[in-house]
Design a protein around this motif. Structure first.
Motif, PDB file in Angstrom:
ATOM      1  N   ARG A 328       0.767  -1.351   0.284  1.00  0.00           N
ATOM      2  CA  ARG A 328      -0.207  -0.090   0.019  1.00  0.00           C
ATOM      3  C   ARG A 328       1.010   1.660   0.386  1.00  0.00           C
ATOM      4  N   PRO A 329       1.842   2.027   0.871  1.00  0.00           N
ATOM      5  CA  PRO A 329       2.859   2.908   0.737  1.00  0.00           C
ATOM      6  C   PRO A 329       3.498   2.517  -0.409  1.00  0.00           C
ATOM      7  N   TYR A 330       3.646   2.282  -1.143  1.00  0.00           N
ATOM      8  CA  TYR A 330       4.639   1.959  -2.529  1.00  0.00           C
ATOM      9  C   TYR A 330       3.850   2.624  -3.655  1.00  0.00           C
ATOM     10  N   ALA A 332       0.425   4.262  -2.918  1.00  0.00           N
ATOM     11  CA  ALA A 332      -0.559   4.985  -2.485  1.00  0.00           C
ATOM     12  C   ALA A 332       1.182   6.430  -2.998  1.00  0.00           C
ATOM     13  N   ARG A 333       2.252   6.388  -2.863  1.00  0.00           N
ATOM     14  CA  ARG A 333       3.033   6.986  -4.083  1.00  0.00           C
ATOM     15  C   ARG A 333       2.179   7.403  -5.338  1.00  0.00           C
ATOM     16  N   GLN A 334       1.804   6.340  -5.956  1.00  0.00           N
ATOM     17  CA  GLN A 334       1.278   6.894  -7.609  1.00  0.00           C
ATOM     18  C   GLN A 334       0.146   7.245  -7.283  1.00  0.00           C
ATOM     19  N   ASP A 335      -0.812   7.799  -6.150  1.00  0.00           N
ATOM     20  CA  ASP A 335      -1.752   8.124  -6.116  1.00  0.00           C
ATOM     21  C   ASP A 335      -3.189   7.018  -6.302  1.00  0.00           C
ATOM     22  N   THR A 337      -5.098   4.097  -3.774  1.00  0.00           N
ATOM     23  CA  THR A 337      -5.619   3.779  -2.758  1.00  0.00           C
ATOM     24  C   THR A 337      -6.945   2.531  -2.297  1.00  0.00           C
ATOM     25  N   THR A 414       4.363  -2.033  -8.641  1.00  0.00           N
ATOM     26  CA  THR A 414       4.684  -2.451  -7.510  1.00  0.00           C
ATOM     27  C   THR A 414       6.393  -2.842  -7.378  1.00  0.00           C
TER      28      THR A 414
END
Length: 417
Positions: A328-330, A332-335, A337, A414
């Motif tokens: 998820r954090p990776y 999220a950096r690509q918008d 969520t 990912t």
């Protein structure tokens, strides 16, 4: 307002993109993707002249064939317990229309169950699935969900189980199924068992059947769209219990059928009668399909796991349900969520079509998607026959190229774990 079925909508979207010349990897639609065996096509052709209306329930020949088919699968059945329809989807709708009470539904579940419940005026009681497999509600949560539903003024009456499961591609554990059916019995629920994938367990063993645990109030639906890849022929069948409850329900189902579809097309009944007698060419074809589905699903599963997703191993049919929560954090950096954003990114950036988990009743914030692997077998009948006969279908050039396409898309989205 009734929405377009999510599975049909994505199939139409991807087909249109493909027709426009785009490079598309179609992982969004559960079509079995295999050719029709010659003997089955010949059975249909011989029946082309059967152009009259028939009995709503089906002909005596096809009902006898279906009764034998169920009986050979350890569910003793008489012909008068069987009803045919243009697809099992129509039968599921008819059952929801005929059976009293609101729908109790595992979550996630096939997209049409909740939609059909809405069309028939039923509320839906969602219950999460167990950690290990899908298609049944978590037994530890079911009692509480029923109590909460009644406290909220709902009237739980129908429990819908999918064994094997779509969307997770797994098979419910017998102990979970037994416990769920015992709870249904205590609460007076009718059970509808959608067994459309029951012939496609990858290990070749029968899937557990809810009717074995609650025979008095379990209705089984099935069809030939998945095991025989005859989705476009629209052949579905249902089996009701052989008791007074089943007789009353059959009367209600015939009433719905007589006003909605009249009867399954007579040539399709003839084709079904042939298939349901289990001739050697049919059983061999299904066994080959089972091996192909298992091999390709395993290969696709490996790609998602290597990309960092958590995913139940495929056990039946041709579905996977990867969860990208670990990355998820990776994302999220690509918008990205939500599952919908994940599906959109895969499609718009990489031409990979999957369905977001929320289409199956999953939480909107989850990073889950339903993946169908059955349209990877080839673009032509020749390629699909070769895939069916191959000892290593994932190594065939066209399937290998699809795996490469998926691998490249996931590598961008990912981190490698």
């Amino acid at each position: 307002m009734t929405m377009h079925s999510a599975t049909l909508a994505i199939n139409e979207t991807l087909q249109a993109r493909k027709a426009a010349g785009e490079k598309v990897l179609h992982l969004g639609f559960g079509e079995a993707g295999l050719p029709v065996p010659d003997p089955v096509a010949e059975a249909l052709a011989r029946a082309a002249g059967l152009n009259g209306y028939g009995a709503v329930v089906g002909s005596s020949d096809v009902r006898e064939a279906a009764a034998g088919w169920f009986t050979r699968r350890n569910l003793v059945t008489e012909p008068d317990q069987v009803l045919f329809a243009p697809g099992s989807k129509a039968l599921l709708f008819a059952l929801l229309a005929a059976l009293p009470g609101d729908l109790v539904l595992p979550r996630p579940a096939w997209v049409s169950y909740a939609a059909q419940a809405s069309l028939t005026g039923k509320s839906v009681v969602d219950v999460p699935i167990p950690a290990g497999s899908g298609g049944v509600p978590d037994p530890e949560l079911l009692e509480g969900a029923l109590a909460d539903a009644r406290a909220a003024g709902l009237n739980p009456g129908v429990l819908l189980l999918t064994v094997p499961d779509n969307p997770t591609g797994t098979v419910a554990r017998p102990e979970d199924l037994r416990e769920v059916c015992a709870i249904a019995d205590r609460h007076g629920l009718a059970v509808v068992a959608d067994e459309i994938y029951a012939e496609l367990c990858h290990n070749g063993r029968p899937a557990p059947c809810p009717a074995a645990f609650l025979p008095e109030r379990t209705v089984v639906t099935s069809g030939l769209s998945k095991s025989m890849a005859l989705g476009g022929w629209r052949i579905g069948l249902a089996r009701v219990p052989g008791n007074a409850w089943g007789v009353r329900l059959m009367r209600e189902l015939v009433g719905v059928a007589s006003e909605v579809w009249s009867s399954l097309a007579a040539p399709m009944q003839a084709a079904a009668a042939y298939v349901l007698q289990d001739p050697p060419d049919v059983t061999a074809h299904i066994a080959a399909a089972r091996r192909l589905h298992a091999a390709v699903a395993r290969a696709v599963h490996g790609e998602f796991v290597r990309a960092g997703a958590v995913c139940r191993a495929p056990e039946a049919g041709f579905y996977l349900y990867p969860d990208f929560e670990p990355v998820r954090p990776y994302l999220a950096r690509q918008d990205i969520t939500t599952g919908a954003e994940l599906a959109s990114a895969l499609l718009e950036r990489h031409g990979v079509g999957v369905l977001a988990g929320e289409a199956f009743g999953d939480t909107a914030g989850g990073l889950r998607a339903r993946v169908a692997t059955s349209l990877l077998y080839g673009e032509t009948a020749q390629e699909r026959w070769e895939a069916l006969r191959s000892d290593d279908p994932a190594a065939l050039p066209w399937i290998s190229a699809s795996l490469d396409h998926l691998r490249d898309a996931l590598a961008v989205l990912t981190p490698r774990i």
